[in-house]
Every structure is written in C-alpha cells, then in structure tokens.
Design an enzyme around this catalytic site. Sequence first.
Site, mmCIF file in Angstrom:
data_model
loop_
_atom_site.group_PDB
_atom_site.id
_atom_site.type_symbol
_atom_site.label_atom_id
_atom_site.label_comp_id
_atom_site.label_asym_id
_atom_site.label_seq_id
_atom_site.Cartn_x
_atom_site.Cartn_y
_atom_site.Cartn_z
ATOM 1 N N ASP A 21 0.870 -1.182 0.000
ATOM 2 C CA ASP A 21 0.000 0.000 0.000
ATOM 3 C C ASP A 21 0.900 1.223 0.000
ATOM 4 O O ASP A 21 1.739 1.379 0.891
ATOM 5 C CB ASP A 21 -0.891 -0.034 1.245
ATOM 6 C CG ASP A 21 -1.988 1.024 1.210
ATOM 7 O OD1 ASP A 21 -1.766 2.103 0.611
ATOM 8 O OD2 ASP A 21 -3.056 0.785 1.806
ATOM 9 N N ASP A 74 -3.430 7.487 -3.241
ATOM 10 C CA ASP A 74 -3.277 6.352 -2.321
ATOM 11 C C ASP A 74 -3.702 5.105 -3.101
ATOM 12 O O ASP A 74 -4.802 5.074 -3.669
ATOM 13 C CB ASP A 74 -4.202 6.635 -1.129
ATOM 14 C CG ASP A 74 -4.110 5.627 -0.009
ATOM 15 O OD1 ASP A 74 -3.296 4.709 -0.078
ATOM 16 O OD2 ASP A 74 -4.897 5.786 0.960
ATOM 17 N N HIS A 83 -11.700 6.317 2.055
ATOM 18 C CA HIS A 83 -11.740 7.621 2.720
ATOM 19 C C HIS A 83 -11.612 8.771 1.738
ATOM 20 O O HIS A 83 -11.052 8.627 0.661
ATOM 21 C CB HIS A 83 -10.590 7.693 3.733
ATOM 22 C CG HIS A 83 -9.279 7.197 3.180
ATOM 23 N ND1 HIS A 83 -8.328 8.035 2.654
ATOM 24 C CD2 HIS A 83 -8.792 5.939 2.987
ATOM 25 C CE1 HIS A 83 -7.314 7.311 2.202
ATOM 26 N NE2 HIS A 83 -7.562 6.035 2.376
ATOM 27 N N HIS A 112 -6.954 10.818 5.822
ATOM 28 C CA HIS A 112 -8.353 10.526 6.147
ATOM 29 C C HIS A 112 -9.089 11.845 6.339
ATOM 30 O O HIS A 112 -8.993 12.481 7.367
ATOM 31 C CB HIS A 112 -8.462 9.609 7.370
ATOM 32 C CG HIS A 112 -8.037 8.207 7.046
ATOM 33 N ND1 HIS A 112 -8.925 7.254 6.602
ATOM 34 C CD2 HIS A 112 -6.831 7.629 7.025
ATOM 35 C CE1 HIS A 112 -8.272 6.132 6.349
ATOM 36 N NE2 HIS A 112 -6.995 6.326 6.598
ATOM 37 N N GLU A 172 -10.988 1.075 -0.955
ATOM 38 C CA GLU A 172 -10.036 -0.004 -0.684
ATOM 39 C C GLU A 172 -10.655 -1.209 0.004
ATOM 40 O O GLU A 172 -10.593 -1.335 1.208
ATOM 41 C CB GLU A 172 -8.837 0.514 0.125
ATOM 42 C CG GLU A 172 -9.160 1.323 1.356
ATOM 43 C CD GLU A 172 -7.880 1.846 2.024
ATOM 44 O OE1 GLU A 172 -6.912 1.090 2.158
ATOM 45 O OE2 GLU A 172 -7.859 3.030 2.414
ATOM 46 N N GLU A 181 -6.612 -1.033 -3.874
ATOM 47 C CA GLU A 181 -7.068 0.339 -3.612
ATOM 48 C C GLU A 181 -6.779 1.241 -4.800
ATOM 49 O O GLU A 181 -5.719 1.124 -5.431
ATOM 50 C CB GLU A 181 -6.338 0.893 -2.379
ATOM 51 C CG GLU A 181 -6.670 2.342 -2.058
ATOM 52 C CD GLU A 181 -6.017 2.840 -0.767
ATOM 53 O OE1 GLU A 181 -4.974 2.278 -0.360
ATOM 54 O OE2 GLU A 181 -6.549 3.793 -0.175
#
Length: 296
Positions: A83, A94, A154, A162, A187, A282
């Site tokens: 990740d 992300d 998020h 976040h 994700e 993700e």
Amino acid sequence: MSVPQEYFKAGKIASKVCEEIAKSISIGDRAYDICNKVESMIKNLGGEPAFPCNIGINSITAHYTAEIDDESIIRNGDVVKIDLGVHINGYIADTAFTLSFNPNYDFMVKATKDVLEEAISIVRSGVRVGEIGKVIENGASRRGFKPISNLSGHLLQQYKIHGGVSIPNVWVASTPPLKANEVYAIEPFLTTLDGSGFVVNDNKRNIYALIGRKRTGNKSLDFLVEEIWKRFKTLPFTARWLIDIFDKKEIKKMLDKLTQMKILHAYPVLVEASGKVVAQFEHTLIPTERGAIVLT
Ligand code: MN
Ligand code: MN
C-alpha cells in the site's frame, strides 16, 4: 471549484510505481528493501511518499512498514499487500495491490481486485458511500469471501489522508453522498469465510504522525520534532526516514518518548482478528456525474 493538478501527477506516479514494484517482487526479497525501493522510486519520479510504504504479509492487514532492522522476507506461500501513497504539495494519491505466492489464495486476490472494479463502476457524484459498501460486501460474498468490516476507504484532502468521510466495505445506512471534485480512495480488504472479517490492534507500532508540535524541554527531542515538521508536516512517517541524521539505536526510543508525550500518534499494526490471510486493492478517484476518474 476544480481538483488541483497535483492529484493527477501524484496518481500517475503512484500507478507507475505499483506497476514496476508488482513486476519486481519475488520470493526471498526483504520487506526492508521493498519499502525503500517503493519510496525512492516515488522520489525519483518527482513525488514524495505520503506515508511509509505499507507491507502486509498474510494476516498483517495494514499500518506495518519495515523497521530499521527488519528481518522479514517474502516466503513461498505468502500473500503480500503493498500500500503506497504519493503526494505533491500535500495532494495525495493512495493505492494498493496484492501479490499471491500461494495458489490457495490466487482466487481471493483476484476476487478483491474484481470487487474494487465493481465498486468503482457504480461511482458517480451523488452515490451514497454506503452503496459502495454494499457492492463490496455483496461482491465479496458472491465470490465466497468476507470483507474486513472495520477498515474503509476515505476522502483525501491536502496533507490529510483521512479527510473525514469513510467509504465502508460493508453496507451502512444513512451515509453521505460522494461529491464531484472531491478525491476519494476506495479499498476493499477481503478474507476467507472462516476469518473474523475485522482487524484488531497488534502490539507493534512503527508508523507515526505529528499531532502536537510543542516544546518538550529536551533539546534533542525538540530538534527531532522540528525535523519531523519540516520533513513530513502532519503526514505519517517512520524511523527509517530519520536515520540519516539520528542515531539508529536512539531514534525508536525518541519516537516512543514523543508518543508518550502525545506529540506523536503511533499507529498500531492491524491484523485480521483470527489470523486469516487478507487481500487488498485500492484506487484513488474523483467522482463525476458520469462516473469515476481513476487517478491511480
Ligand atoms: Mn492505502
Ligand atoms: Mn487508503
């Protein structure tokens, strides 16, 4: 209002790194080298790591990065989650993927990837985040797997991973709608049906973030706090990123001290509650009226 261009650039770098790293990882590789490689590749492409490269082997689900003296290696039979985050001026992309070195989990890994695609396919502005969760939950169950219910996607905001809106991996009633010109990460994490379907805190912590930039009364700790602020602002970081100027033997203790003083937050490593293997994919995206613009 439009989306800052930096998001698009960060997204391109993130997906390029994923592609290269996915091709390069093999059995026998050290977690330490993989994390360093991801982070230096991000920098070489003109970005900054938005957080330490997370490497989650088997039931280690999130918030683990290589320690300074990390001995873990990828073994035959492992399922490996990577990740990674890229930021430019605090605008973050992300993204994550999973590699299976165990044929028993090949299908679960593919299922997780497909479930993410299904979730992305219903994204548009106005869709409630709970609907995304429903697609993930149903997609997992239809394929014979369980989503991790207490991890979520998020909203992303500048220097904030976040951003206050969560995108659940299960159906949740009365949730907010996705907004156009906002940036979100989705994700899904999937585990086997005999798993608990949720994560718990492990005792280990090796990712930190600055939460209170104040004086400690100790010269070297104050210097460390200022260095953290200068380098990472409020974004997550790890001890590996500070050993160029701080003593390898001291840095971990200093970080722990700052955590006790509530100057740093230390993220607990999250593991699947019954120790089952977890897969994750993700992407970062922008909802529009017609669908998603996927940045990664
Ligand atoms: Mn991520
Ligand atoms: Mn994320």
